[in-house]
Write a protein that holds these residues in place. Sequence first.
Motif, PDB file in Angstrom:
ATOM      1  N   LEU A 182       0.795  -1.247  -0.053  1.00 52.85           N
ATOM      2  CA  LEU A 182       0.016   0.033   0.133  1.00 52.85           C
ATOM      3  C   LEU A 182       0.894   1.232  -0.081  1.00 52.85           C
ATOM      4  CD1 LEU A 182      -3.122   0.312  -0.071  1.00 52.85           C
ATOM      5  CD2 LEU A 182      -3.084   0.831   2.406  1.00 52.85           C
ATOM      6  N   ALA A 183       2.078   1.272   0.789  1.00 60.05           N
ATOM      7  CA  ALA A 183       2.861   2.192   0.606  1.00 60.05           C
ATOM      8  C   ALA A 183       3.290   2.887  -0.821  1.00 60.05           C
ATOM      9  CB  ALA A 183       4.105   2.178   1.519  1.00 60.05           C
ATOM     10  N   ARG A 184       3.560   1.676  -1.511  1.00 64.07           N
ATOM     11  CA  ARG A 184       3.936   2.070  -3.153  1.00 64.07           C
ATOM     12  C   ARG A 184       2.722   2.683  -3.589  1.00 64.07           C
ATOM     13  NH1 ARG A 184       5.808  -4.252  -3.774  1.00 64.07           N
ATOM     14  NH2 ARG A 184       7.770  -4.093  -2.515  1.00 64.07           N
ATOM     15  N   LEU A 185       1.581   2.439  -3.313  1.00 66.53           N
ATOM     16  CA  LEU A 185       0.399   2.813  -4.069  1.00 66.53           C
ATOM     17  C   LEU A 185       0.175   4.422  -3.787  1.00 66.53           C
ATOM     18  CD1 LEU A 185      -2.291   2.933  -5.706  1.00 66.53           C
ATOM     19  CD2 LEU A 185      -3.481   2.417  -3.716  1.00 66.53           C
ATOM     20  N   TYR A 186       0.690   4.979  -2.453  1.00 64.55           N
ATOM     21  CA  TYR A 186       0.694   6.245  -2.215  1.00 64.55           C
ATOM     22  C   TYR A 186       1.725   6.912  -2.883  1.00 64.55           C
ATOM     23  CZ  TYR A 186       0.423   9.942   1.165  1.00 64.55           C
ATOM     24  OH  TYR A 186       0.491  11.283   1.930  1.00 64.55           O
ATOM     25  N   TRP A 187       2.771   6.372  -2.825  1.00 65.15           N
ATOM     26  CA  TRP A 187       4.135   6.945  -3.389  1.00 65.15           C
ATOM     27  C   TRP A 187       3.588   7.314  -4.861  1.00 65.15           C
ATOM     28  CZ3 TRP A 187       8.501   8.335  -1.464  1.00 65.15           C
ATOM     29  CH2 TRP A 187       9.555   8.653  -2.109  1.00 65.15           C
ATOM     30  N   TYR A 188       3.180   6.296  -5.566  1.00 64.82           N
ATOM     31  CA  TYR A 188       3.031   6.360  -6.848  1.00 64.82           C
ATOM     32  C   TYR A 188       1.701   7.101  -7.328  1.00 64.82           C
ATOM     33  CZ  TYR A 188       6.986   3.524  -8.310  1.00 64.82           C
ATOM     34  OH  TYR A 188       8.163   3.036  -8.678  1.00 64.82           O
ATOM     35  N   THR A 189       0.860   7.471  -6.651  1.00 67.59           N
ATOM     36  CA  THR A 189      -0.315   8.270  -6.885  1.00 67.59           C
ATOM     37  C   THR A 189      -0.272   9.766  -6.112  1.00 67.59           C
ATOM     38  OG1 THR A 189      -1.561   7.304  -5.300  1.00 67.59           O
ATOM     39  CG2 THR A 189      -1.818   6.238  -7.325  1.00 67.59           C
ATOM     40  N   CYS A 235       1.073  -1.394  -9.759  1.00 63.79           N
ATOM     41  CA  CYS A 235       1.556  -0.355  -8.771  1.00 63.79           C
ATOM     42  C   CYS A 235       2.138  -0.879  -7.517  1.00 63.79           C
ATOM     43  CB  CYS A 235       0.626   0.674  -8.854  1.00 63.79           C
ATOM     44  SG  CYS A 235       1.204   1.886  -7.836  1.00 63.79           S
ATOM     45  N   LEU A 236       1.215  -2.079  -6.913  1.00 63.17           N
ATOM     46  CA  LEU A 236       1.490  -2.537  -5.481  1.00 63.17           C
ATOM     47  C   LEU A 236       2.726  -3.410  -5.878  1.00 63.17           C
ATOM     48  CD1 LEU A 236      -2.052  -3.435  -4.476  1.00 63.17           C
ATOM     49  CD2 LEU A 236      -0.675  -1.436  -3.777  1.00 63.17           C
ATOM     50  N   ARG A 237       3.129  -3.808  -6.724  1.00 59.57           N
ATOM     51  CA  ARG A 237       4.277  -4.715  -7.081  1.00 59.57           C
ATOM     52  C   ARG A 237       5.677  -4.033  -7.334  1.00 59.57           C
ATOM     53  NH1 ARG A 237       3.917  -9.035 -11.559  1.00 59.57           N
ATOM     54  NH2 ARG A 237       5.781  -9.773 -10.698  1.00 59.57           N
ATOM     55  N   THR A 238       5.412  -2.547  -7.620  1.00 59.13           N
ATOM     56  CA  THR A 238       6.569  -1.966  -8.083  1.00 59.13           C
ATOM     57  C   THR A 238       7.277  -1.134  -6.909  1.00 59.13           C
ATOM     58  OG1 THR A 238       5.529  -1.635 -10.248  1.00 59.13           O
ATOM     59  CG2 THR A 238       7.372  -0.321  -9.673  1.00 59.13           C
ATOM     60  N   LEU A 239       8.791  -1.323  -6.929  1.00 58.62           N
ATOM     61  CA  LEU A 239       9.419  -0.848  -6.086  1.00 58.62           C
ATOM     62  C   LEU A 239       9.690   0.613  -6.328  1.00 58.62           C
ATOM     63  CD1 LEU A 239      12.408  -3.834  -5.612  1.00 58.62           C
ATOM     64  CD2 LEU A 239      10.263  -3.172  -3.869  1.00 58.62           C
ATOM     65  N   TYR A 240      10.156   1.445  -5.582  1.00 58.95           N
ATOM     66  CA  TYR A 240      10.309   2.826  -5.948  1.00 58.95           C
ATOM     67  C   TYR A 240      11.650   3.466  -5.241  1.00 58.95           C
ATOM     68  CZ  TYR A 240       8.367   3.625  -1.348  1.00 58.95           C
ATOM     69  OH  TYR A 240       7.805   3.608   0.094  1.00 58.95           O
ATOM     70  N   LYS A 241      12.137   4.505  -5.680  1.00 58.28           N
ATOM     71  CA  LYS A 241      13.289   5.080  -5.395  1.00 58.28           C
ATOM     72  C   LYS A 241      13.255   6.250  -4.504  1.00 58.28           C
ATOM     73  CE  LYS A 241      16.180   2.480  -7.664  1.00 58.28           C
ATOM     74  NZ  LYS A 241      16.957   2.997  -8.731  1.00 58.28           N
ATOM     75  N   ILE A 242      13.717   6.604  -3.375  1.00 57.44           N
ATOM     76  CA  ILE A 242      13.567   7.671  -2.511  1.00 57.44           C
ATOM     77  C   ILE A 242      14.689   8.804  -2.587  1.00 57.44           C
ATOM     78  CG2 ILE A 242      12.379   6.250  -0.791  1.00 57.44           C
ATOM     79  CD1 ILE A 242      14.889   6.524   0.893  1.00 57.44           C
ATOM     80  N   ASP A 243      15.694   8.585  -3.422  1.00 55.43           N
ATOM     81  CA  ASP A 243      16.725   9.215  -3.397  1.00 55.43           C
ATOM     82  C   ASP A 243      17.190   9.759  -4.878  1.00 55.43           C
ATOM     83  OD1 ASP A 243      17.635   7.008  -4.457  1.00 55.43           O
ATOM     84  OD2 ASP A 243      19.424   6.851  -3.130  1.00 55.43           O
ATOM     85  N   THR A 244      16.167   9.546  -5.844  1.00 51.95           N
ATOM     86  CA  THR A 244      16.432   9.903  -7.274  1.00 51.95           C
ATOM     87  C   THR A 244      15.067  10.294  -7.838  1.00 51.95           C
ATOM     88  OG1 THR A 244      16.285   7.680  -8.490  1.00 51.95           O
ATOM     89  CG2 THR A 244      18.420   8.440  -7.501  1.00 51.95           C
ATOM     90  N   TYR A 245      15.178  10.836  -9.168  1.00 52.70           N
ATOM     91  CA  TYR A 245      13.832  11.293  -9.529  1.00 52.70           C
ATOM     92  C   TYR A 245      13.268   9.804  -9.737  1.00 52.70           C
ATOM     93  CZ  TYR A 245      15.310  16.119 -10.551  1.00 52.70           C
ATOM     94  OH  TYR A 245      15.672  17.083 -10.408  1.00 52.70           O
ATOM     95  N   GLN A 246      12.063   9.749 -10.146  1.00 54.65           N
ATOM     96  CA  GLN A 246      11.449   8.338 -10.192  1.00 54.65           C
ATOM     97  C   GLN A 246      11.764   7.679 -11.684  1.00 54.65           C
ATOM     98  OE1 GLN A 246       9.698   7.185  -7.474  1.00 54.65           O
ATOM     99  NE2 GLN A 246      10.805   8.762  -6.858  1.00 54.65           N
TER     100      GLN A 246
END
Length: 295
Positions: A182-189, A235-246
């Motif tokens: 769910l954190a990934r959903l918040y991040w990407y939306t 989206c829920l499966r996708t990792l994300y970066k916190i220290d670079t542009y997406q």
Amino acid sequence: MTTATVSNEEFLATVAEKSDGAALRGDYSQADARYVVQQHWDAYTEAEHALWRKLYQRQAALLPGRACQEFIDALEKMDAAHGIPDFTQTSDALFKATGWTIVAVPGLIPELTFFEHLANRRFPVTVWLRTPEEFNYIVEPDVFHDYFGHVPMLFNPVFADYMQLYGKGGLKAMSLGGLDYLARLYWYTVEFGLINTPEGLRIYGAGILSSAGEVEYCLSRGTHSHHLRLDIERCLRTLYKIDTYQETYFVIDDFQQLFDGTAPDFTPVYERLKQLPSLPANSLLAHETELLEAL
């Protein structure tokens, strides 16, 4: 944190443990059980108001042709260009528009508390402002990120309902082992979302709208970042970066899509995802279309 009885001391100790001793920026000594504090608007200095104005002017100049119209219209009505806003005044207008209010917090707060605020249509906004040396980059969200980036979209009724639904979903996810998804959903939306409009792709994500660099980068061709139609499970499966542009941006067609996509029970979704590997932040699956190049 996963219980309602976590104290300030326990929360801060957990943050220090996870960050090799680093402490959170805000003053948590006056926070109540919900991590709410007084804004103390009169305590902001003229230098802080001047810094806010510089941040605001820089970001506002970048919005035309990039931010979604809903964000631009709400920001103009909020009349926050002249200094750090008084949360009480904004809350009054926000409550009349969508039933939401702003609550002042010292900074990052436990996940459970955050979800409880959202589920009850309260949006936490940090009270402190970055320093001039942090003008271009800040590690923790400050009042400018929280207020400028997030609050305008809460004036949109459908997006506001989505945020409340997300808060309720977060409370449920904590008992289902679904919080990372769910954190990934918040991040990407909420933080890095894009919307397709008749005029082209536009930004509604707060993380982009409060960033000078990414507000331009996310809509630029040839950056090696992917722009994909939002599929909730993808989206829920996708990792994300916190220290670079997406490296991936998910695109919606309208805000109703967000609400409808998160309204169903996620319990079976979490169970399916637990059987699947996470996807790298820069992944592009065989059947997916690059939207920015296609438009």
